[in-house]
Design a protein around this motif. Structure first.
Motif, short mmCIF file in Angstrom:
data_model
loop_
_atom_site.label_atom_id
_atom_site.label_comp_id
_atom_site.label_asym_id
_atom_site.label_seq_id
_atom_site.Cartn_x
_atom_site.Cartn_y
_atom_site.Cartn_z
N PHE A 3 -15.59 -8.19 11.37
CA PHE A 3 -16.10 -7.03 10.64
C PHE A 3 -17.53 -7.30 10.21
O PHE A 3 -17.84 -8.37 9.73
CB PHE A 3 -15.25 -6.76 9.40
CG PHE A 3 -13.86 -6.32 9.74
CD1 PHE A 3 -13.59 -5.00 10.04
CD2 PHE A 3 -12.84 -7.23 9.77
CE1 PHE A 3 -12.32 -4.60 10.35
CE2 PHE A 3 -11.55 -6.83 10.09
CZ PHE A 3 -11.30 -5.52 10.38
N SER A 4 -18.38 -6.29 10.37
CA SER A 4 -19.75 -6.46 9.91
C SER A 4 -19.84 -6.07 8.44
O SER A 4 -20.86 -6.24 7.80
CB SER A 4 -20.70 -5.59 10.73
OG SER A 4 -20.30 -4.24 10.65
N SER A 5 -18.74 -5.55 7.88
CA SER A 5 -18.75 -5.09 6.49
C SER A 5 -17.52 -5.60 5.75
O SER A 5 -16.39 -5.49 6.23
CB SER A 5 -18.77 -3.56 6.48
OG SER A 5 -18.12 -3.06 5.32
N LYS A 6 -17.75 -6.21 4.60
CA LYS A 6 -16.67 -6.75 3.78
C LYS A 6 -15.77 -5.62 3.26
O LYS A 6 -14.55 -5.75 3.21
CB LYS A 6 -17.30 -7.50 2.59
CG LYS A 6 -16.36 -8.38 1.82
CD LYS A 6 -16.10 -9.70 2.53
CE LYS A 6 -14.90 -10.42 1.93
NZ LYS A 6 -14.24 -11.29 2.89
N LEU A 7 -16.40 -4.50 2.89
CA LEU A 7 -15.65 -3.35 2.35
C LEU A 7 -14.69 -2.81 3.40
O LEU A 7 -13.54 -2.49 3.12
CB LEU A 7 -16.62 -2.25 1.92
CG LEU A 7 -17.59 -2.60 0.81
CD1 LEU A 7 -18.63 -1.51 0.64
CD2 LEU A 7 -16.83 -2.80 -0.48
N LEU A 8 -15.20 -2.72 4.62
CA LEU A 8 -14.37 -2.23 5.73
C LEU A 8 -13.19 -3.16 5.93
O LEU A 8 -12.05 -2.72 6.07
CB LEU A 8 -15.25 -2.18 6.99
CG LEU A 8 -14.64 -1.53 8.22
CD1 LEU A 8 -14.41 -0.05 7.97
CD2 LEU A 8 -15.56 -1.71 9.43
N GLN A 10 -11.75 -5.13 3.77
CA GLN A 10 -10.77 -5.02 2.68
C GLN A 10 -9.88 -3.79 2.87
O GLN A 10 -8.66 -3.86 2.70
CB GLN A 10 -11.47 -4.94 1.33
CG GLN A 10 -11.93 -6.30 0.83
CD GLN A 10 -12.94 -6.19 -0.29
OE1 GLN A 10 -13.41 -5.11 -0.60
NE2 GLN A 10 -13.28 -7.31 -0.89
N ALA A 11 -10.51 -2.67 3.25
CA ALA A 11 -9.73 -1.44 3.43
C ALA A 11 -8.77 -1.58 4.61
O ALA A 11 -7.62 -1.14 4.55
CB ALA A 11 -10.67 -0.25 3.63
N ALA A 14 -5.87 -3.63 3.54
CA ALA A 14 -4.97 -2.86 2.67
C ALA A 14 -4.01 -2.03 3.52
O ALA A 14 -2.79 -2.05 3.30
CB ALA A 14 -5.77 -1.96 1.74
N VAL A 30 -8.77 3.73 8.77
CA VAL A 30 -9.89 3.56 7.84
C VAL A 30 -11.13 4.28 8.38
O VAL A 30 -11.82 4.98 7.62
CB VAL A 30 -10.17 2.05 7.61
CG1 VAL A 30 -11.47 1.87 6.86
CG2 VAL A 30 -9.03 1.41 6.85
N LEU A 31 -11.39 4.18 9.68
CA LEU A 31 -12.56 4.86 10.24
C LEU A 31 -12.40 6.38 10.09
O LEU A 31 -13.37 7.10 9.87
CB LEU A 31 -12.76 4.49 11.71
CG LEU A 31 -13.21 3.05 11.95
CD1 LEU A 31 -13.43 2.79 13.43
CD2 LEU A 31 -14.49 2.73 11.17
N VAL A 34 -13.40 7.04 6.58
CA VAL A 34 -14.85 6.89 6.40
C VAL A 34 -15.57 8.17 6.83
O VAL A 34 -16.55 8.60 6.21
CB VAL A 34 -15.37 5.68 7.21
CG1 VAL A 34 -16.89 5.71 7.33
CG2 VAL A 34 -14.94 4.37 6.55
#
Lengths: 203, 203
Positions: A3-8, A10-11, A14, A30-31, A34
């Motif tokens: 993942f290039s994004s930590k937030l992504l 985490q989601a 989840a 998730v996408l 988004v």
């Protein structure tokens, strides 16, 4: 997965913690979120939080409910003297979907399964007996899965209720509608012959 | 589906609005969350809210990112002069997962598809050209799906870059590893013969 994004990440984790959802499906979900409007995602999260904070067991039947009494127990048009005993709230929904039952329910919360440490005390059996004593219950319909554990539970409860003046029935077992006889298992087919019912042409 | 609880119904509908999740799966997921600890459900909802509030596009490559620059663009160990052009961030992840690419990316956000009203202006093509002009990009790897729309997009971008002094390549097409020749489609098999590569025993 990278993942290039930590937030992504985490989601996705989840969602992937939910049963039956793998990492790839989680990413797809998730996408999707988004790309949705902010308000839609807020509503989604809020629906879960509100549910978790406010949902409770019905005081009478242990079904999931918003208030002390669930909508089924509260409904005075339903036969309060007829109680259908089921394992879980999913069974309540399944029976409600048939539109064939107008009584009320009692959710046990499982079946007797000694191998998993579930005895009668872990189920809502005491409250069923109290309910029968306190309210004028006339008929109990046992709608428990026809497995070994289910049959044991049905037998146990029926025995507890032996001395009370109520009718106890179980839902009919037999070959399913639309099923072919050659594929029915021997036990079901055998029982369905023993428990054959009169055939009325007028029906 | 009949719900005895309005809250339950709302949560199930929220899940059922996600792609590929029907009402029955949604109910299973919601009941799973109902049985979880309060804090787990809060964390789940919070992960979605935080994601939606803070996620943004990387200023350079349009990948999803937590900051102005995504972790890939920020990584000074990667070859910043080599840019792989892809349709979506899912393709970025797929290529990252191979561990075979050490350059950076440029996410177009789709392919040219006139039937859906998607022309070059709707894609991140202008920013790709600006990026090539401003930064010292030496090589472009076109990694776009080999569909008609994808090929059109590859062709369009290559034409735009014709006069610039950069190498343009596309990812190799051919029969997949583990695939059987007899099941490969004719176009792929035909192209893989035309574009045959020298076989080195030392490899």
């Amino acid at each position: 997965m990278n993942f290039s994004s930590k937030l992504l990440e985490q989601a996705v984790e989840a969602f992937a913690s939910l049963p039956g959802i793998g990492k790839k499906s989680a990413l797809r979900l998730v996408l999707h979120l988004v790309n949705k409007e902010n308000i839609d995602v807020k509503n989604f999260a809020q629906a879960l939080l509100t549910l978790k904070e406010n949902i409770r067991e019905c005081n009478t039947c242990h079904n999931l409910s918003d208030q002390e009494l669930c909508t089924i127990c509260e409904d005075r048009h339903r036969k309060q003297e007829m109680v259908c005993v089921v394992e879980s709230i999913r069974d309540v929904m399944a029976i409600e979907n048939t539109g064939q039952y107008r009584g009320v329910y009692h959710v046990l919360g499982g079946v007797i399964k000694p191998i998993d440490g579930i005895g009668p005390d872990q189920l809502n059996i005491d409250s069923l007996i109290r309910r029968i004593d306190q309210k004028q219950v006339k008929e109990i319909v046992m709608a428990i899965s026809p497995t070994i554990e289910g049959e044991t539970t049905t037998f146990y409860i029926s025995k507890q209720l032996k001395d009370k003046n109520i009718n106890i029935s179980t839902i009919a077992r037999g070959v399913a509608f639309g099923g072919e006889l050659q594929y029915a298992d021997e036990l079901t087919l055998g029982r369905s012959i023993v428990a054959r019912t009169p055939y009325n042409i007028s029906e």
